[in-house]
Scaffold this active site. Structure first.
Site, mmCIF file in Angstrom:
data_model
loop_
_atom_site.group_PDB
_atom_site.id
_atom_site.type_symbol
_atom_site.label_atom_id
_atom_site.label_comp_id
_atom_site.label_asym_id
_atom_site.label_seq_id
_atom_site.Cartn_x
_atom_site.Cartn_y
_atom_site.Cartn_z
ATOM 1 N N PRO A 2 0.643 -1.095 -0.221
ATOM 2 C CA PRO A 2 0.026 -0.086 -0.049
ATOM 3 C C PRO A 2 0.942 1.382 0.062
ATOM 4 C CG PRO A 2 -0.551 -1.281 1.680
ATOM 5 C CD PRO A 2 0.665 -1.896 1.149
ATOM 6 N N GLU A 3 0.194 2.033 -0.699
ATOM 7 C CA GLU A 3 1.265 3.562 -0.925
ATOM 8 C C GLU A 3 0.250 4.406 -0.358
ATOM 9 O OE1 GLU A 3 2.781 4.132 -4.847
ATOM 10 O OE2 GLU A 3 2.652 2.038 -5.335
ATOM 11 N N HIS A 92 -4.068 -15.044 8.021
ATOM 12 C CA HIS A 92 -2.767 -14.460 8.202
ATOM 13 C C HIS A 92 -2.989 -13.355 9.326
ATOM 14 C CE1 HIS A 92 -1.035 -16.410 5.015
ATOM 15 N NE2 HIS A 92 -1.786 -15.852 4.375
ATOM 16 N N ARG A 110 2.566 -11.346 4.244
ATOM 17 C CA ARG A 110 4.083 -11.561 4.351
ATOM 18 C C ARG A 110 4.954 -10.894 5.397
ATOM 19 N NH1 ARG A 110 5.568 -9.032 -1.863
ATOM 20 N NH2 ARG A 110 7.564 -10.052 -1.119
#
Length: 280
Positions: A2-3, A92, A110
DNA sequence: ACTAGCACCTGATCGC
DNA sequence: TGCGATCAGGTGCTAG
């Protein structure tokens, strides 16, 4: 992943659902979910009430009714979700906050994202001290930002991704900004005029503004807002992920090159190879 | 003092 | 079906 537009979308969702809520219980389910430089264990803020949610670049922090802040970074795949307590644990799921009737959940495939509890210095959490203002920051100063770009001796795309020069831009919006300003990603910063750097900053600001208006860019379910919804800006991407497609401006095939260990997408006609790096 | 390269992870996809 | 290579939206450390 995400930016700035995605992180700001998440921030707005958190502000809507979490401000005023008490963090009644905190359960850490994965050791990598807490930053190694976390001064205090995450669970020490149990019982604190959330006063506000702030952001600089891609860093988020929760202001609490105590001096410390809860800082969060989504890394490549982090997400915050507001869930009913009855919802099954996500695959997750890394951290669970009991906020009353619902839960705030930090989920991260991740494990490059993290949460930490930190002190503030001059209003900024410890880990955010070295992050430059983003273009939406009231403290953003164009001349100072341009000066930091000019001090770098590197290719412009590396400088755009350097969060200590200007924050918020990641790989997608870097490529989109360079395309809008017709600048090749490997252009040396030393060769760029002040006016070109200003144009590039303006392109980055406008592309991120447009992305924010439609909830950011979602290629898959790795980026979703706090309600689990996708953004729609991937429909408007000119070059990112468009290798082999026609440039929306001139029709030439978009190229992808590997550069600084990541992909760069550009139009070879609109963004010609700069003179300095031509015979390589 | 600065830059470039790589490590840190999981999972999807593609070619063989 | 399986296996290795490659790719993915980020950042921090460190060798040079």
């Amino acid at each position: 992943m995400p930016e700035l537009p995605e992180v700001e979308t998440v921030r707005r969702g958190l502000a809507e659902h979490i401000v005023g809520k008490k963090l009644r219980d905190i359960q850490v389910l994965h050791h990598r979910a807490t930053s190694p430089n976390s001064i205090t264990a995450l669970t020490s803020i149990k019982g604190a009430r959330v006063i506000n949610i702030n952001r600089r670049g891609k860093f988020l922090w929760f202001e609490l009714n105590r001096p410390e802040v809860l800082v969060g970074h989504l890394g490549m795949s982090g997400q915050f979700l507001i869930q009913p307590k009855s919802a099954a644990d996500e695959r997750h799921l890394r951290v669970r906050f009991n906020i009353g009737r619902q839960e705030l959940r930090f989920i991260d495939q991740r494990t490059f994202g993290w949460l930490s509890v930190e002190q503030k210095i001059d209003g900024l959490p410890t880990c955010v001290q070295h992050i430059a203002p983003d273009p939406f920051d009231p403290n953003f100063n164009l001349a100072e930002t341009v000066a930091r770009f000019r001090k770098k001796k590197t290719e412009i795309k590396r400088a755009l991704l350097d969060q200590s020069v200007m924050s918020g831009v990641g790989n997608i919006y870097a490529d989109e900004s360079l395309w809008r300003s017709k600048i090749h990603p490997e252009t040396r910063t030393e060769t760029m005029k002040v006016s070109r750097i200003e144009e590039l900053i303006q392109s980055a600001t406008s592309v991120m503004t447009e992305a924010l208006e439609v909830g950011g860019t979602s290629f898959d379910d790795l980026y979703i807002n706090v309600n689990g919804e996708s953004g729609y800006f991937e429909r408007s991407l000119a070059v990112y992920g468009q290798e082999g497609e026609g440039c929306p401006r001139c029709g030439r095939q978009i190229r992808r090159i590997t550069f600084a260990n990541r992909s760069s997408h550009f139009c070879p006609k609109c963004q010609p190879t700069p003179r300095a790096s031509r015979n390589r």
